[in-house]
Scaffold this active site. Structure first.
Site: not given
Ligand code: IVH
Length: 688
Positions: A127, A129, A131, A239, A328, A422, A425, A440, A445
């Site tokens: 999945e 991740k 932000d 998720y 990450k 400036c 100068c 300027c 200058c």
């Molecule tokens: S699973 C027990 N799935 O990442 C598992 N987390 O660094 C719980 N996050 O606190 C998290 N996308 O806020 C999961 N597809 C995803 C995610 C995800 C973003 C975040 C979530 C978690 C943090 C951990």
């Protein structure tokens, strides 16, 4: 008399316990009483916390029994009855974090550990991740009754009214047979499009910009007034299943996500089922390279063991489940100290503020400074020396200071002010009304002269190798050079005494200067730094008009007959050559023996240029030409080089390892030339 109005309402209320109705009415009366005394008499009759408790209790009863909500409830008044703190929610099961892997080896080590522990062929779900911020949302009998932030993982905050404003999250599950209770977990964030629209609105209203989608979403979620949360346009993606009472038997995470989607919950479409390590690593890498083509920001990919029984056996540490791993990406945003804001002066006199940063490694490079563009931009971002700031560098994009971390601002900080004079100068700086930039305007200058010289000697212009900024500063400071032409009159004896000049350097510099006398006229034109006259225009002018004198003498009408020269460039040229100091500069360059004539026509005689009006695209590398040489050869023959292939492209020249432009050319049926055919085109012109 009931406050709840008529018939249908009365009937719906029959399902609400009488003591609940009484409590709701009691709460409303009490809150109204406090409001009345506060607003009309200015009396504070209750502490903030007690008041908040009343509102919170009322709101939670109304959320639980929506049929009790009335238009005149204190919770319905915009701006009124706002809580100032959120109630604490203890999570049913802790909201754990994720362990991190930063490369393939770390993923492989995790995979080996799992294989040892389970002795299974593992399948994962991959999945993105997101932000944003984690949130747990509870549905009881299909109705959204509670939403809580992650908090410290054990206890979070009740943000139910705010989460109810998220359009993508249903208030009711789309199923006739909902589980008695289901808690889903997911990430609250904001799409890039919503973020951009929000900032466009801030700009239009002259308000400071939001820094990034994540912080904006976080701030939005913690608004005391849900109407303000609603205005941010938050989004949620689910998720994970947190808890369930009743509901279907589910064996895998994949099945779980499909089921969640089927009952109307927003589940990320960019999820994949992955067999084994290689597929999992490949997913992570694809997410990384494609991260900027998604509609929202991601900071990694998450891999989760698919089979739920395997997950149960693996269990969790106190911090994170063993069955999941976050891959990450290198961060594209970091915070660092803004040491100072300085102002640099360019060759045109433009005064550009820039951030001097505590060096920070972000987006794969160490960033020590970043442009802040102009006065309004600094004001809009309200960054101040001493602030902790967020620095972003994504892909090949130049580093940018997004904004301050306000929570870390020193209490004594003051907004930064653009200098009045400036810094180089001391002349007063000038910003014309309605213009973004400050200048300027002193032509003498020192900074302007230095930058003008550096530009003149740069690779795109006269290409005087040894003449970089450091050398230029010395030459100007010592009074040896006041304009670019002066370099052609330098002698070894003048340079000998300068601190940074050894004998070898002097010889190299003088040699490089001498060699530059014969550069093509187009390069000299570029080096003069005439506004709007870039390499393409310079080439066209030199080739078609044939000499500097012809260009100087050409009327605006004659100039615009040159391919690619419009009235803006023509006027800019006329204005530049009309200025006395520029005329003096030209006279000096002439006296210095520079080449002031255009290239001989490739066919040896004047007349129509062989490739006039054609447009070429270059892709891949050629053996006998650098990219610049190939471009020059094309322009010399009256054609243009562009970067994108379109129906208007005449030829695509494909060298070694061509890019996607080749495929595009083929799909549009544009003739593709290899290097030999390109050379033939240059020598013989296009086939009749
Ligand atoms: S699973 C027990 N799935 O990442 C598992 N987390 O660094 C719980 N996050 O606190 C998290 N996308 O806020 C999961 N597809 C995803 C995610 C995800 C973003 C975040 C979530 C978690 C943090 C951990």
């Amino acid at each position: 008399m009931s406050t709840y109005g008529t018939d249908g309402h009365e009937a719906a209320l029959a399902s609400v316990p009488g003591d609940v109705i009484a409590r709701i009415e009691g709460l409303r009366a009490e809150i109204r009483g406090h409001d009345q005394r506060y607003y009309s008499d200015g009396d504070i009759t209750v502490s903030d916390a007690e008041y908040d408790d009343l509102v919170r209790e009322l709101r939670s009863l109304e959320t639980r029994y929506p049929q009790t909500v009335t238009a005149d409830s204190p919770t319905m008044r915009p701006g009124a009855a706002l809580v100032t703190t959120f109630a604490t929610v203890i999570h049913r099961t802790p909201m754990l974090s994720l362990d991190n892997a930063f490369n393939r080896d770390e993923l492989a080590a995790w995979f080996d550990r799992l294989t040892r522990l389970t002795d299974e062929q593992l399948t994962f779900v991959g999945e993105p991740k997101l932000d944003g911020l984690a949130c747990a949302v509870t549905y009881e009998h299909g109705r959204l009754t509670l939403a809580a932030t992650r908090g410290d993982g054990v206890a979070g905050e009740d943000v139910t009214p705010n989460v109810l404003t998220i359009a993508s999250l249903p208030h009711r599950l789309a199923t006739a047979d909902p589980p008695a209770l289901v808690e889903v977990r997911g990430e609250i964030s904001m799409t890039l499009a919503t973020f951009a629209a929000l900032n466009a609105k801030q700009d239009a209203e002259g308000k400071p910009r939001f820094v990034n989608p994540r912080n904006t979403a976080a701030g939005g979620l913690r608004q005391k007034d849900p109407a303000l949360t609603a205005a941010r346009g938050l989004d949620m993606v689910c998720y994970q299943l947190g808890a369930m009472v009743g509901g279907p038997e589910l064996e895998t995470h994949w099945e779980t996500l499909q089921w969640m989607r089927s009952i109307g919950l927003p589940v990320n479409p960019t999820i994949e089922r992955l067999d084994g390590l290689d597929a999992a690593v490949d997913f992570c890498e694809r997410m990384q390279s494609g991260r900027h083509s998604l509609e929202y920001e991601i900071d990694g990919a998450v891999l989760k063991v698919d089979r739920l029984s395997t997950r149960a056996r693996l269990g969790a540490t106190s911090k994170a489940p063993r069955w999941a791993m976050a891959y990450k990406f290198p961060p594209e945003e970091r915070t660092t100290l803004l040491r100072d804001i300085l102002v640099g002066i360019g060759r045109t006199g433009r005064a550009t503020p820039y951030a001097v940063l505590e060096p920070v490694f972000v987006g794969g490079v160490t960033v020590e400074s970043a442009t802040l563009h102009n006065e309004s931009e600094v004001a809009r971002k309200d960054v101040r020396p001493g602030d902790t700031v967020i620095v972003r560098r994504a892909g090949d994009v130049i580093p940018e200071v997004l904004g301050p971390v306000l929570a870390q601002r020193r209490p004594d900080s003051r907004p930064w002010e653009f200098p009045r004079e400036c810094p180089a100068c001391g002349h007063p700086l000038v910003r014309l009304p309605d213009e973004a930039d400050t200048y300027c305007v002193n032509p003498g200058c020192e900074a302007r002269v230095v930058q003008g010289l550096v530009f003149f000697a740069g690779r795109g212009a006269m290409d005087i190798e040894v003449l970089g900024e450091e050398t230029a500063v010395q030459l100007v400071r010592q009074g040896l050079v006041a304009d670019p032409a002066d370099v052609y009159f330098l002698g070894a004896e003048q340079l000998a005494g300068l601190p940074l000049f050894g004998e070898k350097k002097i010889a190299n510099l003088l040699d490089a200067i001498d060699r530059s006398r014969s550069r093509p006229l187009a390069k000299l034109l570029v080096g003069l730094g005439i506004r709007h006259v870039g390499p393409t225009a310079a080439s066209a002018l030199a080739t078609e008009l044939g000499s500097l004198d012809a260009i100087i003498d050409a009327s605006p009408e004659a100039l615009v007959t040159v391919d690619g020269i419009g009235s803006t460039i023509a006027q800019s040229l006329r204005a530049w050559f009309a200025e006395e100091p520029n005329q003096a500069l030209i006279a000096k360059l002439r006296a210095a023996g520079l080449n002031l004539v255009g290239p001989a026509r490739p066919d040896g005689h004047p007349g129509e240029l062989p490739l006039r009006g054609r447009t070429l695209v270059l892709t891949g590398s050629l053996e006998a030409f650098t990219r610049e040489q190939a471009q020059e050869a094309v322009e010399l023959r009256g054609a243009k080089v562009t970067s994108g292939v379109s129906k208007k492209t005449s030829y695509v020249v494909a060298g070694e390892s061509p890019g996607s432009k080749l495929a595009k050319a083929e799909s549009l049926g544009i003739p593709v030339l290899d290097e030999a055919a390109f050379v033939r085109l240059l020598e013989e012109g296009p086939p009749a």
